[in-house]
Design an enzyme around this catalytic site. Structure first.
Site, PDB file in Angstrom:
ATOM      1  N   ARG A 176     -17.753 -47.155  13.627  1.00 52.27           N
ATOM      2  CA  ARG A 176     -18.300 -45.823  13.853  1.00 52.27           C
ATOM      3  C   ARG A 176     -17.848 -44.840  12.759  1.00 52.27           C
ATOM      4  NH1 ARG A 176     -16.786 -44.422  19.475  1.00 52.27           N
ATOM      5  NH2 ARG A 176     -17.810 -46.294  20.190  1.00 52.27           N
ATOM      6  N   ARG A 235     -19.544 -38.432  14.606  1.00 53.69           N
ATOM      7  CA  ARG A 235     -19.412 -37.022  14.950  1.00 53.69           C
ATOM      8  C   ARG A 235     -18.111 -36.365  14.475  1.00 53.69           C
ATOM      9  NH1 ARG A 235     -20.364 -37.090  21.192  1.00 53.69           N
ATOM     10  NH2 ARG A 235     -19.648 -39.233  20.929  1.00 53.69           N
ATOM     11  N   ARG A 250     -27.343 -34.646  11.804  1.00 54.74           N
ATOM     12  CA  ARG A 250     -27.906 -34.883  13.140  1.00 54.74           C
ATOM     13  C   ARG A 250     -28.633 -33.638  13.639  1.00 54.74           C
ATOM     14  NH1 ARG A 250     -25.057 -37.752  18.365  1.00 54.74           N
ATOM     15  NH2 ARG A 250     -26.375 -36.835  19.950  1.00 54.74           N
ATOM     16  N   ASP A 292     -28.073 -48.065  16.271  1.00 53.71           N
ATOM     17  CA  ASP A 292     -27.525 -48.143  17.628  1.00 53.71           C
ATOM     18  C   ASP A 292     -27.681 -49.567  18.132  1.00 53.71           C
ATOM     19  OD1 ASP A 292     -26.550 -46.250  19.936  1.00 53.71           O
ATOM     20  OD2 ASP A 292     -27.932 -47.678  20.868  1.00 53.71           O
ATOM     21  N   TYR A 314     -26.789 -52.914  29.807  1.00 52.58           N
ATOM     22  CA  TYR A 314     -27.530 -51.653  29.744  1.00 52.58           C
ATOM     23  C   TYR A 314     -28.939 -51.813  30.316  1.00 52.58           C
ATOM     24  CZ  TYR A 314     -23.894 -49.721  26.691  1.00 52.58           C
ATOM     25  OH  TYR A 314     -22.706 -49.260  26.191  1.00 52.58           O
TER      26      TYR A 314
END
Length: 360
Positions: A27, A31, A40, A77, A154
């Site tokens: 990652r 962020r 973003r 993703d 998921y």
């Protein structure tokens, strides 16, 4: 394609000599970086960022502009495959990923298509091609996918879950249906990763984020068996060199030996496993990637440096170590602390390597 200027990441995965231990962060484009947050914001939302190859390339390269990392990882993703299967991926603020449709029955599974990488996931392939071109041989590019088990959780839950009650109920109540779903996902992941390799990915990682939530027996049959199937179907030579494969099962330390026998070149370790113990258990079968606790990056640089030194000492001298965090870097980390981490790995690892052993 351009000649690689820095190949120590690929060399380490193949257990070949390097001058210092290579490092990248799961990652690493995320962020915690203000420039990522700006990109973003321009994109509008996370999926718009993922599906725009130019913006995906932009954020992939951002951490490399800040830090002397030894690899880039495709910005995407893990849930792109179920989205391409028609489940309708979206992200809810504070809730994480959600699907508009979820898998509940054997009929739902039978209706799922196997996505074509170029037709159904072309934005990912275009991002890989764009990033490879922009990297211009600076460092290798890592492609990735979620594992079949992780994707299935998921898809059956309809999003994130704390207890996986629907998925595990299907596993035990309808094992044949679960195997059909996992088999279809294994075929899809194989095709997807091979598409990334053909588009320019020079190594691939399979993220088995939720495999460690299974029992020992269920892990072997419902997670590892399908990762083994994927590994056996991957392109392992491209552009004149080996394409290494990394398997990462979070909380998978109990099963290291069987994971090491799955056919991959390297195993990712989370921070709950001592890397020296892991090395003694798997020997020279695979390289090891990891494994600092990501929350160490909240500490001061001197403490980060001490933890890097401890992990390097635990692994010891020799080849086959790629330094990484034990999971993804978290959004609240100070970018300067990430820089201190990367600098410490390169500075402190040289004593564990013999540069004279490198054959160019």
């Amino acid at each position: 394609m351009s000649e690689l200027k820095n190949d120590r990441f690929l060399r380490a995965l193949m257990r070949q000599p390097v001058d210092v231990t290579p490092v990248w962060m799961m990652r690493q484009a995320g962020r915690y970086l203000p420039e990522y947050r700006e990109s973003r914001s321009r994109a509008g939302d996370f999926m718009a960022l993922c599906t725009n190859p130019e913006l995906a390339c932009e954020v992939t390269l951002q951490p490399l502009e800040r830090y002397p990392l030894d690899a880039a990882i495709l910005f995407s993703d893990i849930l792109t495959i179920p989205d391409a299967m028609g489940l309708g991926l979206y992200f809810e603020t504070g809730e994480g990923p959600r699907f508009r449709k979820r898998i509940d029955t054997a009929a739902d599974i039978a209706a799922l298509p196997i996505p074509d990488p170029e037709q159904d996931l072309g934005y990912v392939m275009n991002a890989v091609r764009t990033i490879r071109s922009e990297l211009n041989g600076r460092v290798p590019l890592i492609g990735f996918s979620g594992s079949p088990w992780t994707l299935a959780t998921y898809m059956v839950e309809g999003g994130s879950s704390k207890d996986f009650r629907k998925t595990k109920a299907m596993l035990y109540d309808q094992p044949e249906a679960m195997h059909q779903l996992l088999d279809k996902l294994a075929d899809s992941v194989t095709s997807y990763l091979n598409g990334q390799i053909l588009a320019g990915a020079q190594a691939v990682q399979i993220f088995d984020t939720w495999g460690g939530n299974l029992s020992a027996d269920a892990y072997q049959h419902f997670s590892l068996a399908y990762m083994r199937k994927i590994v056996s179907g991957l392109i392992r030579e491209h552009e004149g060199r080996r394409v290494p494969v990394i398997l990462f099962t979070k909380n998978g330390g109990l099963w290291l030996e069987s994971i090491a026998d799955a056919g991959a070149d390297a195993l990712g370790l989370d921070w709950t496993m001592d890397i020296g113990v892991a090395r003694s258990r798997v020997g020279s079968r695979v390289a090891l990637q990891g494994n600092m606790d990501p929350t160490v990056l909240y500490a001061k640089p001197v403490a980060i440096r001490q933890e890097v030194a401890r992990i390097l000492k635990s692994y010891g001298k020799g080849n086959g170590h790629v330094f990484n965090l034990g999971h993804g870097i978290t959004p609240e980390v100070d970018p300067a602390h990430a820089g201190a981490f990367i600098e410490a790995v390169h500075e402190l690892s040289a004593i564990y390597h013999d540069p004279s052993a490198i054959v160019v």
